[in-house]
Write a protein that holds these residues in place. Structure first.
Motif, mmCIF file in Angstrom:
data_model
loop_
_atom_site.group_PDB
_atom_site.id
_atom_site.type_symbol
_atom_site.label_atom_id
_atom_site.label_comp_id
_atom_site.label_asym_id
_atom_site.label_seq_id
_atom_site.Cartn_x
_atom_site.Cartn_y
_atom_site.Cartn_z
ATOM 1 N N LEU A 3 0.837 -1.209 0.000
ATOM 2 C CA LEU A 3 0.000 0.000 0.000
ATOM 3 C C LEU A 3 0.870 1.257 0.000
ATOM 4 O O LEU A 3 0.521 2.255 -0.649
ATOM 5 N N LEU A 4 1.993 1.248 0.684
ATOM 6 C CA LEU A 4 2.900 2.399 0.673
ATOM 7 C C LEU A 4 3.347 2.700 -0.760
ATOM 8 O O LEU A 4 3.346 3.865 -1.186
ATOM 9 N N ALA A 5 3.731 1.659 -1.498
ATOM 10 C CA ALA A 5 4.136 1.854 -2.898
ATOM 11 C C ALA A 5 2.990 2.457 -3.707
ATOM 12 O O ALA A 5 3.197 3.351 -4.533
ATOM 13 N N GLN A 6 1.776 1.985 -3.446
ATOM 14 C CA GLN A 6 0.605 2.511 -4.165
ATOM 15 C C GLN A 6 0.364 3.978 -3.816
ATOM 16 O O GLN A 6 0.092 4.795 -4.701
ATOM 17 N N TRP A 7 0.473 4.334 -2.544
ATOM 18 C CA TRP A 7 0.243 5.731 -2.124
ATOM 19 C C TRP A 7 1.278 6.670 -2.733
ATOM 20 O O TRP A 7 0.954 7.822 -3.044
ATOM 21 N N LEU A 8 2.520 6.206 -2.901
ATOM 22 C CA LEU A 8 3.553 7.058 -3.492
ATOM 23 C C LEU A 8 3.347 7.219 -4.994
ATOM 24 O O LEU A 8 3.755 8.218 -5.581
ATOM 25 N N ARG A 9 2.719 6.229 -5.625
ATOM 26 C CA ARG A 9 2.391 6.362 -7.059
ATOM 27 C C ARG A 9 1.095 7.143 -7.265
ATOM 28 O O ARG A 9 0.861 7.682 -8.339
ATOM 29 N N GLN A 10 0.266 7.145 -6.239
ATOM 30 C CA GLN A 10 -1.044 7.779 -6.357
ATOM 31 C C GLN A 10 -1.252 8.788 -5.216
ATOM 32 O O GLN A 10 -2.134 8.628 -4.381
ATOM 33 N N PRO A 11 -0.442 9.874 -5.185
ATOM 34 C CA PRO A 11 -0.666 10.894 -4.145
ATOM 35 C C PRO A 11 -2.041 11.540 -4.341
ATOM 36 O O PRO A 11 -2.470 11.790 -5.462
ATOM 37 N N LEU A 12 -2.725 11.807 -3.238
ATOM 38 C CA LEU A 12 -4.109 12.295 -3.298
ATOM 39 C C LEU A 12 -4.191 13.749 -3.745
ATOM 40 O O LEU A 12 -3.261 14.538 -3.587
ATOM 41 N N ARG A 13 -5.379 14.117 -4.284
ATOM 42 C CA ARG A 13 -5.661 15.512 -4.616
ATOM 43 C C ARG A 13 -6.818 16.061 -3.787
ATOM 44 O O ARG A 13 -7.061 17.262 -3.776
ATOM 45 N N ASP A 14 -7.553 15.181 -3.110
ATOM 46 C CA ASP A 14 -8.677 15.617 -2.284
ATOM 47 C C ASP A 14 -8.138 16.107 -0.931
ATOM 48 O O ASP A 14 -7.581 15.332 -0.150
ATOM 49 N N ILE A 15 -8.314 17.403 -0.659
ATOM 50 C CA ILE A 15 -7.735 17.996 0.557
ATOM 51 C C ILE A 15 -8.292 17.349 1.819
ATOM 52 O O ILE A 15 -7.572 17.137 2.801
ATOM 53 N N TYR A 16 -9.588 16.981 1.813
ATOM 54 C CA TYR A 16 -10.187 16.363 2.997
ATOM 55 C C TYR A 16 -9.543 15.009 3.289
ATOM 56 O O TYR A 16 -9.256 14.674 4.444
ATOM 57 N N LEU A 17 -9.318 14.217 2.237
ATOM 58 C CA LEU A 17 -8.703 12.903 2.432
ATOM 59 C C LEU A 17 -7.236 13.048 2.869
ATOM 60 O O LEU A 17 -6.753 12.285 3.717
ATOM 61 N N ILE A 18 -6.540 14.020 2.284
ATOM 62 C CA ILE A 18 -5.145 14.258 2.681
ATOM 63 C C ILE A 18 -5.080 14.645 4.151
ATOM 64 O O ILE A 18 -4.274 14.112 4.930
ATOM 65 N N ASN A 19 -5.956 15.569 4.547
ATOM 66 C CA ASN A 19 -5.944 16.045 5.945
ATOM 67 C C ASN A 19 -6.345 14.951 6.924
ATOM 68 O O ASN A 19 -5.902 14.946 8.076
ATOM 69 N N GLU A 20 -7.172 14.008 6.461
ATOM 70 C CA GLU A 20 -7.535 12.872 7.323
ATOM 71 C C GLU A 20 -6.291 12.051 7.646
ATOM 72 O O GLU A 20 -6.060 11.664 8.792
ATOM 73 N N ARG A 21 -5.475 11.781 6.619
ATOM 74 C CA ARG A 21 -4.221 11.050 6.839
ATOM 75 C C ARG A 21 -3.292 11.851 7.741
ATOM 76 O O ARG A 21 -2.682 11.304 8.673
#
Length: 916
Positions: free
Chosen positions: A342-360
């Motif tokens: 999942l870490l590899a996936q998150w680095l290939r697919q950084p989020l653009r939704d500010i709410y989802l980013i802020n949740e992390r």
């Protein structure tokens, strides 16, 4: 090291060798990227060119290659042990991205009757699971993804309509998308980076679109496999999907119920991928797959050049994951295999939704601030979680055993204490996104836990055996009693032998059992004399650990025990099959649990990386506005963890109305590229939901991050450094928008100085004025430092500071406003120990060639430069008119002299400096 040693030669006589060579030469022609391996029961052989490939991969030498047959038809070959074979398969498929064919003998391996039994390719490993078991891909960062692409001409727009399908068999996931793309296929490259396929299927054709596709896949390191156009036919696809897809309760069992099936071109690609992956050949796939649409715009767009420039992942084959080598290596503090994927996936697919980013970010902040919670999760709970995704897949495919079931049971048993640990955080986000779904799944898995406790012999587990409780089945119970009675009989024989030999039972003489020797006695070597000449006892062997021996009665007990145990195991297998069948019903819950725990694992890994950094990270602040991007005291996270490095932080500031582009100049090795990379890495980390190595970070919601950094030829692809630069630059110009961050380093090398400068100038101006993206543009063309005077409020100069003290160059690695005064290239050459004679000659040549225009412009104000350039343009126009209107050269020179005097009367410093 023994497994890496080559084993014996083939035991074939000359007739058998000639027969095999004839068969081998009759096989169809294949590309060099396909390797054929022959299974000879206890070992494997590889022949011809493949033998050389295998020898280099396994032994790093071709000295082990032997020859078979007679001249002139001799054939090279290499023999591999099972261990060598597994090493070769992994290197070929996972590192080289080659294809593998495994041939198995029909009858005796000495005959030449072989058949192709198994095939494997980078995106399709399922057949080889039967050969290698869990050894292939289980520890990799991502489950193999197979992509298929079909390109058609869009009847409406006359553009390229791409149908893309991806299958991740390990996750039972299908995803499709259909879109129009430009001639460089930039959108396809973004999707390829996000999905990370190992292999791409395309129809056999050589038109320009597929040549561009080939270049995209080459940049991303994806193997291309060409299939007949008929493989992309959707005939029968509806029926296949209806069998493969998972439907909700009360949902109509019809594939057309999914909107994805209306994407005709994407469906043709999906049809090819399903056939290539042989999904319909395995009934355990039925009713398992989910289908979804690839949502590329949900993630920050990255191209292959950006991934490479920012060192996001280690190079293929580099399994060290050293923190200083890649961003993945730095952040990989994950405790579970599913977390690593999942870490590899998150680095290939950084989020653009500010709410989802802020949740992390909120959860990471909580873990950073609570060291006790972080340590409990990282050091205790997560490290005990097995790869639930792989185990769930084994259950689904009926390949699991009791040990697998017990590992799942252990993980479920830990969930209540994990939930208690998360509850102590007392955080609403943690509760809703982690605790609540884990709690629901824990309730669903309660019956699985009860089943294992009811059926498994936990006392046997403590001894390392995974057995069904004898009491669970009447026949098992009877067989278990027989085994206990035989054990008692063996112990009675021990007492008899002890009394006969005058030794203490269990102390000096011991009873042991193993599958090879059965029941036997053992005494130390010094007691061996008591056995000499005693015909009651038969010595098995005498080794350092002691003397092993037995009696005829003990031999009879062993024979009866072996038969009874075999019956017990056969009966137990029936029960285990039933248990695994029931357990398979929980595989869906386990997939879900695996996903949530992997999410927790990555967030904990982010917090551990943040807490263990040599200097503090900060929580980035995201804004919807595109007015500014600010990173204060930003550092490169990988460089600062290197030994002996004292990293000098720098600021990156973009603000619309004052600066959207930095023209960065300065000495080689002065820190320009590192500054740019640190900016790109920080922005990527922020969008992934991680803290960043800076004292303050204000980041807008970006759409894309593009980079053109570093120089490398691709001779194997027929691309020079300059050609590669132009391809990457063209892609950036096509896609850069105001919500993009673009990093450009040393553009224009590989051609003439003036051409290179012209290209760099044009691209920089285009990015600053038309694309209006945030851009760091490093260059050695000092002419580009004029751009800020032409575009005030848009472009600014920055430079890497350096000083020359006593003819010694001191690089300060500090980025400051303004242009560099000179490039200091000769001083860098001195650092590299270039001969003094070369340095002196270079200085003399520089003095001849240099126009000093840069120094002239740096010495006067930008307004005077602009005014002076206009005066000179007017002067040159008037000179041209005089040339046309005057009859003689003398008259012309007199008139030009008067113009020159008038020009100097303007008292413009720029003009005066040039003329003087």
């Amino acid at each position: 090291m023994s497994s890496l040693q080559p084993i014996h030669a083939l035991s074939l006589d000359s007739v058998q060798q000639q027969a095999f060579i004839k068969y081998f030469n009759s096989l169809p022609e294949k590309p060099l990227t396909t390797v054929r391996i022959f299974d000879r029961n206890d070992y494997y052989s590889v022949h011809g060119v493949d033998a050389h490939t295998a020898a280099r991969e396994v032994f790093s030498s071709i000295s082990n290659i032997k020859k078979m047959g007679i001249e002139p038809n001799k054939l090279d070959y290499l023999v591999l042990s099972k261990g060598n074979f597994e090493i070769l398969i992994k290197k070929l498929l996972l590192v080289r991205r080659y294809r593998v064919e495994i041939y198995v003998a029909e009858g005796s391996v000495k005959n030449s009757d072989w058949s192709l039994k198994y095939k494997g390719s980078p995106g399709c490993l399922s057949q080889l699971e039967e050969v290698l078991g869990e050894g292939l891909g289980a520890s990799e960062e991502n489950s193999p993804c197979l992509m298929a692409v079909n390109i058609k001409t869009d009847a409406v727009s006359k553009g390229r309509l791409l149908g893309v399908a991806c299958i991740v068999a390990g996750d039972y996931q299908m995803s499709v998308v259909e879109f129009t793309d430009d001639d460089l296929l930039t959108e396809l490259e973004t999707i390829t980076v996000q999905m990370a396929p190992s292999e791409c299927l395309v129809p056999q054709t050589e038109n320009d679109d597929y040549k561009a596709l080939k270049q995209v896949m080459a940049r991303a390191g994806v193997t291309i496999t060409k299939l007949k156009k008929g493989e992309f036919s959707t005939e029968g696809l509806h029926q296949d999907l209806t069998r493969l897809l998972k439907f909700k309760e009360n949902q109509q069992q019809d594939a057309n119920a999914f909107p994805e099936t209306r994407k005709e071109n994407a469906m043709s690609s999906l049809a090819a991928a399903i056939k290539y992956n042989s999904l319909l050949n395995d009934s355990t796939n039925f009713g398992r797959f989910r289908i979804s649409t690839i949502q590329a715009d949900c993630f920050l767009h990255l191209d292959a050049a950006a991934l490479s420039a920012l060192n996001v992942f280690p190079e293929l084959g580099d399994s060290s994951h050293t923190p200083s080598r890649s961003l993945y290596g730095l952040l990989d503090r994950c405790r579970t295999q599913q977390g690593k994927r999942l870490l590899a996936q998150w680095l290939r697919q950084p989020l653009r939704d500010i709410y989802l980013i802020n949740e992390r970010l909120e959860i990471v902040e909580l873990l950073v601030n609570s060291s006790q919670l972080r340590l409990q999760l990282h050091e205790d709970h997560l490290r005990r979680i097995p790869d639930l995704q792989a185990l769930a897949r084994r259950l689904t495919r009926k390949k699991a055993n009791l040990h697998d079931c017990y590992r799942i049971y252990q993980a479920i048993k830990r969930l209540p204490s994990l939930l208690q640990c998360l509850a102590e955080a007392n955080n609403a986000t943690v509760h809703s996104s982690l605790s609540e779904p884990i709690s629901e799944l824990n309730d669903d898995l309660d019956k699985f836990q009860q089943m294992i406790e009811t059926t498994m012999d936990m006392d046997a587990v403590d001894r390392g055996d995974y057995l069904v409780k004898p009491s669970f089945d009447d026949l098992l119970q009877n067989l278990s009693k027989q085994l206990e009675q035989l054990q008692s009989s063996a112990e009675r024989e021990l007492n008899k032998a002890a009394k006969d030999l005058g030794m203490d039972a269990g102390k000096i003489i011991k009873l042991e059992y193993n599958p090879q020797a059965g029941y036997h006695f053992r005494v130390t070597l010094k007691e061996e004399q008591a056995l000499r000449g005693n015909k009651k006892y038969t010595i098995i062997d005498a080794v350092k650990g002691g003397v092993r021996f037995k009696t005829s009665k003990l031999e009879d007990i062993t024979e009866e025990y072996t038969q009874t145990k075999s019956s017990y195991e056969k009966e137990q297998d029936k029960v285990v099959t039933e248990i695994v069948g029931i357990a398979a019903g929980y595989s869906e819950c386990l997939f879900c649990l695996s996903h949530i725990l992997s999410r927790l694992d990555v967030l904990v890994a982010f917090s551990v990386a943040t807490s263990s950094a040599p200097y503090p990270y900060c929580k980035p602040v995201f804004t919807e506005s595109l007015n500014e991007l600010v990173l204060k005291d930003v550092r490169h996270p990988c460089l600062e963890v290197q030994e002996g490095i004292s990293y000098i932080p720098n600021d990156v500031t973009f603000k619309r109305g004052s600066c959207v582009m930095h023209i960065v100049t300065g000495a080689n090795m002065g820190g320009k590229s590192t500054w740019m990379r640190s900016c790109g890495v920080a922005v990527l980390m922020a969008h992934a939901g991680c803290f960043v190595p800076a004292s303050e970070a204000i980041v807008p919601k970006l759409r894309a991050l593009a980079a053109r950094v570093g120089a490398a030829d691709r001779e194997d692809k027929g691309q020079s450094t300059f050609m590669l630069e132009m391809i990457e630059s063209a892609a950036i110009l096509r896609t850069a928008t105001p919500d993009s961050l673009v990093l450009v380093d040393e553009l224009g090398r590989g051609t003439s100085t003036y051409e290179g400068c012209g290209i760099a100038w044009a691209i920089a101006e285009e990015l600053a004025t038309k694309s209006q993206c945030f851009c760091l543009f490093a260059t050695h063309y000092h002419e580009l430092t004029r751009l800020p005077s032409l575009h005030p409020g848009v472009i600014v100069n920055s430079h890497a500071e350096a000083s020359v003290v006593d003819q010694q160059l001191i690089l300060l690695h500090k980025i400051s406003p303004g242009p560099a005064t000179n490039s200091l290239g000769l001083h860098v050459a001195k650092l590299a120990d270039l001969p003094d004679s070369i340095i002196e000659y270079a200085e003399a040549k520089q003095a001849q060639l240099e126009t000093n225009l840069f120094e002239v412009e740096a010495a006067v104000k930008s307004q005077e430069v602009g005014d002076g350039q206009k005066l000179i343009q007017d002067f040159l126009k008037k000179c041209k008119e005089i040339q046309k209107s005057t009859a003689s050269d003398d008259a012309m020179m007199n008139e030009i002299g008067k113009l020159k005097q008038n020009l100097l009367l303007n008292n413009n410093k720029y003009v005066q400096s040039l003329i003087s």
